[in-house]
Design an enzyme around this catalytic site. Structure first.
Site, PDB file in Angstrom:
ATOM      1  N   SER A   7       0.835  -1.200   0.000  1.00  0.00           N
ATOM      2  CA  SER A   7       0.000   0.000   0.000  1.00  0.00           C
ATOM      3  C   SER A   7       0.871   1.252   0.000  1.00  0.00           C
ATOM      4  O   SER A   7       1.978   1.247   0.560  1.00  0.00           O
ATOM      5  CB  SER A   7      -0.850  -0.012   1.270  1.00  0.00           C
TER       6      SER A   7
ATOM      7  N   TYR B 156      -2.090  -1.020  10.675  1.00  0.00           N
ATOM      8  CA  TYR B 156      -2.330  -1.607   9.354  1.00  0.00           C
ATOM      9  C   TYR B 156      -1.148  -1.312   8.431  1.00  0.00           C
ATOM     10  O   TYR B 156      -0.581  -2.215   7.807  1.00  0.00           O
ATOM     11  CB  TYR B 156      -3.632  -1.050   8.739  1.00  0.00           C
TER      12      TYR B 156
ATOM     13  N   LYS C 197       2.004  -3.820   6.566  1.00  0.00           N
ATOM     14  CA  LYS C 197       2.450  -3.839   5.161  1.00  0.00           C
ATOM     15  C   LYS C 197       3.952  -3.587   5.087  1.00  0.00           C
ATOM     16  O   LYS C 197       4.665  -4.237   4.331  1.00  0.00           O
ATOM     17  CB  LYS C 197       1.695  -2.784   4.338  1.00  0.00           C
TER      18      LYS C 197
HETATM   19  P1  NAD Z   1     -10.870  -7.206   0.796  1.00  0.00           P
HETATM   20  O1  NAD Z   1     -11.090  -7.215   2.254  1.00  0.00           O
HETATM   21  O2  NAD Z   1     -12.023  -6.966  -0.092  1.00  0.00           O
HETATM   22  O3  NAD Z   1     -10.160  -8.576   0.353  1.00  0.00           O
HETATM   23  C1  NAD Z   1      -9.301  -9.301   1.185  1.00  0.00           C
HETATM   24  C2  NAD Z   1      -9.763 -10.746   1.164  1.00  0.00           C
HETATM   25  O4  NAD Z   1      -8.914 -11.526   1.990  1.00  0.00           O
HETATM   26  C3  NAD Z   1     -11.189 -10.916   1.686  1.00  0.00           C
HETATM   27  O5  NAD Z   1     -11.918 -11.719   0.788  1.00  0.00           O
HETATM   28  C4  NAD Z   1     -10.996 -11.613   3.025  1.00  0.00           C
HETATM   29  O6  NAD Z   1     -12.083 -12.444   3.342  1.00  0.00           O
HETATM   30  C5  NAD Z   1      -9.714 -12.389   2.775  1.00  0.00           C
HETATM   31  N1  NAD Z   1      -8.934 -12.700   3.972  1.00  0.00           N
HETATM   32  C6  NAD Z   1      -8.550 -11.870   4.958  1.00  0.00           C
HETATM   33  N2  NAD Z   1      -7.805 -12.520   5.855  1.00  0.00           N
HETATM   34  C7  NAD Z   1      -7.710 -13.801   5.436  1.00  0.00           C
HETATM   35  C8  NAD Z   1      -7.076 -14.958   5.921  1.00  0.00           C
HETATM   36  N3  NAD Z   1      -6.384 -14.943   7.067  1.00  0.00           N
HETATM   37  N4  NAD Z   1      -7.182 -16.108   5.226  1.00  0.00           N
HETATM   38  C9  NAD Z   1      -7.889 -16.148   4.065  1.00  0.00           C
HETATM   39  N5  NAD Z   1      -8.509 -15.087   3.562  1.00  0.00           N
HETATM   40  C10 NAD Z   1      -8.432 -13.929   4.233  1.00  0.00           C
HETATM   41  O7  NAD Z   1      -9.719  -6.149   0.499  1.00  0.00           O
HETATM   42  P2  NAD Z   1      -9.193  -5.582  -0.897  1.00  0.00           P
HETATM   43  O8  NAD Z   1      -9.595  -4.169  -0.992  1.00  0.00           O
HETATM   44  O9  NAD Z   1      -9.530  -6.503  -1.980  1.00  0.00           O
HETATM   45  O10 NAD Z   1      -7.631  -5.598  -0.593  1.00  0.00           O
HETATM   46  C11 NAD Z   1      -6.808  -6.681  -0.995  1.00  0.00           C
HETATM   47  C12 NAD Z   1      -5.413  -6.426  -0.463  1.00  0.00           C
HETATM   48  O11 NAD Z   1      -4.938  -5.166  -0.957  1.00  0.00           O
HETATM   49  C13 NAD Z   1      -5.325  -6.358   1.053  1.00  0.00           C
HETATM   50  O12 NAD Z   1      -4.141  -6.993   1.462  1.00  0.00           O
HETATM   51  C14 NAD Z   1      -5.245  -4.864   1.326  1.00  0.00           C
HETATM   52  O13 NAD Z   1      -4.556  -4.591   2.515  1.00  0.00           O
HETATM   53  C15 NAD Z   1      -4.486  -4.365   0.113  1.00  0.00           C
HETATM   54  N6  NAD Z   1      -4.762  -2.961  -0.183  1.00  0.00           N
HETATM   55  C16 NAD Z   1      -6.042  -2.549  -0.388  1.00  0.00           C
HETATM   56  C17 NAD Z   1      -6.302  -1.195  -0.643  1.00  0.00           C
HETATM   57  C18 NAD Z   1      -7.703  -0.711  -0.839  1.00  0.00           C
HETATM   58  O14 NAD Z   1      -7.919   0.496  -0.732  1.00  0.00           O
HETATM   59  N7  NAD Z   1      -8.676  -1.554  -1.150  1.00  0.00           N
HETATM   60  C19 NAD Z   1      -5.237  -0.267  -0.699  1.00  0.00           C
HETATM   61  C20 NAD Z   1      -3.933  -0.716  -0.498  1.00  0.00           C
HETATM   62  C21 NAD Z   1      -3.713  -2.092  -0.247  1.00  0.00           C
HETATM   63  N1  UFG Z   2     -12.857  11.045   3.008  1.00  0.00           N
HETATM   64  C1  UFG Z   2     -13.831  11.921   3.428  1.00  0.00           C
HETATM   65  N2  UFG Z   2     -14.981  11.394   3.936  1.00  0.00           N
HETATM   66  C2  UFG Z   2     -15.200  10.062   4.048  1.00  0.00           C
HETATM   67  C3  UFG Z   2     -14.175   9.176   3.610  1.00  0.00           C
HETATM   68  C4  UFG Z   2     -13.027   9.711   3.115  1.00  0.00           C
HETATM   69  O1  UFG Z   2     -13.665  13.139   3.337  1.00  0.00           O
HETATM   70  O2  UFG Z   2     -16.262   9.642   4.541  1.00  0.00           O
HETATM   71  C5  UFG Z   2     -11.606  11.603   2.449  1.00  0.00           C
HETATM   72  C6  UFG Z   2     -10.385  11.254   3.288  1.00  0.00           C
HETATM   73  O3  UFG Z   2     -10.160  12.248   4.252  1.00  0.00           O
HETATM   74  C7  UFG Z   2      -9.304  11.205   2.222  1.00  0.00           C
HETATM   75  C8  UFG Z   2     -10.022  10.781   0.942  1.00  0.00           C
HETATM   76  O4  UFG Z   2     -11.403  10.994   1.192  1.00  0.00           O
HETATM   77  O5  UFG Z   2      -8.812  12.476   2.013  1.00  0.00           O
HETATM   78  C9  UFG Z   2      -9.793   9.329   0.617  1.00  0.00           C
HETATM   79  O6  UFG Z   2     -10.059   8.560   1.767  1.00  0.00           O
HETATM   80  P1  UFG Z   2     -10.182   6.972   1.739  1.00  0.00           P
HETATM   81  O7  UFG Z   2     -10.542   6.542   3.119  1.00  0.00           O
HETATM   82  O8  UFG Z   2     -11.068   6.560   0.634  1.00  0.00           O
HETATM   83  O9  UFG Z   2      -8.714   6.501   1.355  1.00  0.00           O
HETATM   84  P2  UFG Z   2      -7.328   6.769   2.076  1.00  0.00           P
HETATM   85  O10 UFG Z   2      -6.530   7.619   1.166  1.00  0.00           O
HETATM   86  O11 UFG Z   2      -7.477   7.234   3.447  1.00  0.00           O
HETATM   87  O12 UFG Z   2      -6.751   5.276   2.204  1.00  0.00           O
HETATM   88  C10 UFG Z   2      -6.638   4.408   1.087  1.00  0.00           C
HETATM   89  C11 UFG Z   2      -6.867   2.955   1.523  1.00  0.00           C
HETATM   90  C12 UFG Z   2      -5.772   2.495   2.451  1.00  0.00           C
HETATM   91  C13 UFG Z   2      -4.446   2.736   1.841  1.00  0.00           C
HETATM   92  C14 UFG Z   2      -4.303   4.176   1.409  1.00  0.00           C
HETATM   93  C15 UFG Z   2      -3.029   4.371   0.653  1.00  0.00           C
HETATM   94  O13 UFG Z   2      -8.112   2.834   2.172  1.00  0.00           O
HETATM   95  O14 UFG Z   2      -5.904   1.091   2.648  1.00  0.00           O
HETATM   96  O15 UFG Z   2      -5.382   4.537   0.544  1.00  0.00           O
HETATM   97  O16 UFG Z   2      -2.833   5.711   0.365  1.00  0.00           O
HETATM   98  F1  UFG Z   2      -3.479   2.428   2.725  1.00  0.00           F
END
Ligand code: NAD
Ligand code: UFG
Length: 369
Positions: free
Chosen positions: A153, A178, A182
């Site tokens: 991330s 969190y 990572k």
């Molecule tokens: P998500 O929660 O939709 O998907 C994660 C999946 O992993 C889920 O289906 C959950 O059930 C499964 N899971 C969790 N722990 C597990 C375990 N111990 N064993 C088996 N399955 C397990 O999340 P996502 O948005 O698809 O994110 C996927 C990955 O990308 C995550 O590692 C997350 O940290 C990373 N990531 C996501 C974002 C974002 O904004 N969505 C940003 C940066 C990084």
């Molecule tokens: N925001 C609002 N109101 C809300 C939700 C979000 O104003 O109800 C704003 C936040 O302050 C931020 C922007 O919208 O400025 C984006 O917020 P998100 O929560 O959608 O995303 P973040 O940038 O905080 O975090 C995301 C992922 C994290 C990841 C990160 C990496 O959720 O998992 O990007 O930059 F680590």
């Protein structure tokens, strides 16, 4: 020649044998284990993998997803996924998967991802994300599968840096457990590579994934009240929530609201295929930013969404959210030059596809969870 295989599925602790048709064996490029395949990014990546003729095996404990997402992936692609219900911290389930399938590489999404929750339950986050990854790598090593793509991330970058972030910039000074999971996993993977040159690892640092598959069959389905901007905005658009709270207008940005780098989840999914190609063709460990390279403020984002849904998104200006950085966007040079990665979809498409998913599934997969 056709390729069939008997696999044992674990569905709610009932074991069933199924004969799976993979298509013509000569068509199959590689067999990929996707951890967290039922989740948001995992399910979209499964679509891209299947469409590119890879054989996909998913392992997910569905703690934050629904099995229905994988059924929908099969509907979209017309191809089968071999799916196991299990926890990646359980070595027995992983051994079973590696014994029953000849896996070429692993794309590792499984993990917990809520910043807020991680502050309240840090041990759960370290256990799931860090111990889960260690267990996965142990079993991969045991079965001599040493090709790994890992979901990291942008949150690993030091919080005092100025955007755009490039992969050479310092990491580790993070603001949540969190983010620290990572960062720690990235370090573990570097140590692993140092210990054994046969490993081939791609660490992908995502910026802000949004959007959905254009069919509207799969999309982001957060449990409870969403923490992230896009799912919240789309629920306000549909009248599920009365208004959005914009977390402050007092930042030193062009309109006072935070700037983020939003990337369409299908572009992100494609980035995984490019990273996969790279690790399957050469050994190494590389880190890539996956973002669009462009920043949008929260108000610009709301404006883009209003144009697509043709109605007003009600919002109120609230307090700053702890840990939010004013400006985060990616330098995408490395991914472009080394992976050939370039985003296709713009913010309009991100809003169109999210709205389509949300309209078709106002309660997400809830009736199937
Ligand atoms: P998500 O929660 O939709 O998907 C994660 C999946 O992993 C889920 O289906 C959950 O059930 C499964 N899971 C969790 N722990 C597990 C375990 N111990 N064993 C088996 N399955 C397990 O999340 P996502 O948005 O698809 O994110 C996927 C990955 O990308 C995550 O590692 C997350 O940290 C990373 N990531 C996501 C974002 C974002 O904004 N969505 C940003 C940066 C990084
Ligand atoms: N925001 C609002 N109101 C809300 C939700 C979000 O104003 O109800 C704003 C936040 O302050 C931020 C922007 O919208 O400025 C984006 O917020 P998100 O929560 O959608 O995303 P973040 O940038 O905080 O975090 C995301 C992922 C994290 C990841 C990160 C990496 O959720 O998992 O990007 O930059 F680590």
């Amino acid at each position: 020649m056709f390729c069939f295989s008997y696999v044992t599925f674990e569905t709610d602790s009932i074991y069933v044998n199924k004969l799976i048709y993979y298509g013509e064996s000569s068509d199959i490029l590689a067999t990929i284990l996707v951890t967290g395949g039922g989740g948001y990014i995992g399910s979209h990546t499964c679509v891209e993998l299947l469409n590119s003729n890879h054989c996909v095996i998913s392992v997910d404990n569905y703690c934050n997803s629904s099995k229905e997402s994988l059924n929908r992936v099969e509907m979209i692609t017309g191809k089968k996924i071999i799916s196991y219900c299990g926890d990646i911290r359980n070595p027995d389930i992983l051994r079973k998967i590696f014994r029953e399938n000849k896996i070429d590489a692993v794309i590792h999404f499984a993990g917990l991802k809520s910043v807020k929750e991680s502050v309240l339950n840090p041990l759960e986050y370290y256990d799931n994300n860090v111990c889960g990854t260690i267990n996965l790598c142990e079993i991969m090593k045991e079965f001599l599968v040493k090709n790994l793509v890992f979901s990291s991330s942008a949150t690993v970058y030091n919080s005092d840096l100025t955007s755009p972030f490039n992969e050479e910039m310092p990491v580790g000074k993070v603001s949540s457990p969190y983010g620290r999971t990572k960062y720690v996993i990235e370090e573990i993977l570097r140590d692993l590579k140092n210990s054994d040159i046969e490993w081939s690892i791609s660490i992908l640092r995502y910026f802000n994934p949004v959007g959905a598959h254009e069919s509207g069959l799969i999309g982001e389905d957060p449990l409870g009240i969403p923490n992230n901007l896009m799912p919240f905005v789309s629920k306000v658009a549909l009248g599920i929530f009365p208004y959005l709270t914009v977390f402050s207008k007092d930042y030193n940005t062009r309109d006072g609201t935070c700037i983020r780098d939003y990337i369409h989840v299908m572009d992100l999914a494609r980035g995984h295929l490019l990273a996969l190609e790279k690790i399957l063709s050469e050994n190494g460990i590389e880190v890539y930013n996956l973002g669009s390279g462009m920043g949008y403020s929260v108000l610009e984002f709301i404006d883009a969404f209003e144009k697509i849904c043709e109605s007003k998104i009600n919002y109120k200006i609230g307090e700053k959210r702890q840990g939010d950085l004013p400006i985060v966007y990616a330098d995408t040079t490395k991914a472009r030059e080394e992976l050939g990665f370039k985003v296709i979809y713009d913010i309009k498409k991100m809003c169109v596809d999210t709205l389509n998913w949300q309209r078709k599934n106002p309660s997400g997969y809830s009736n199937t969870r």
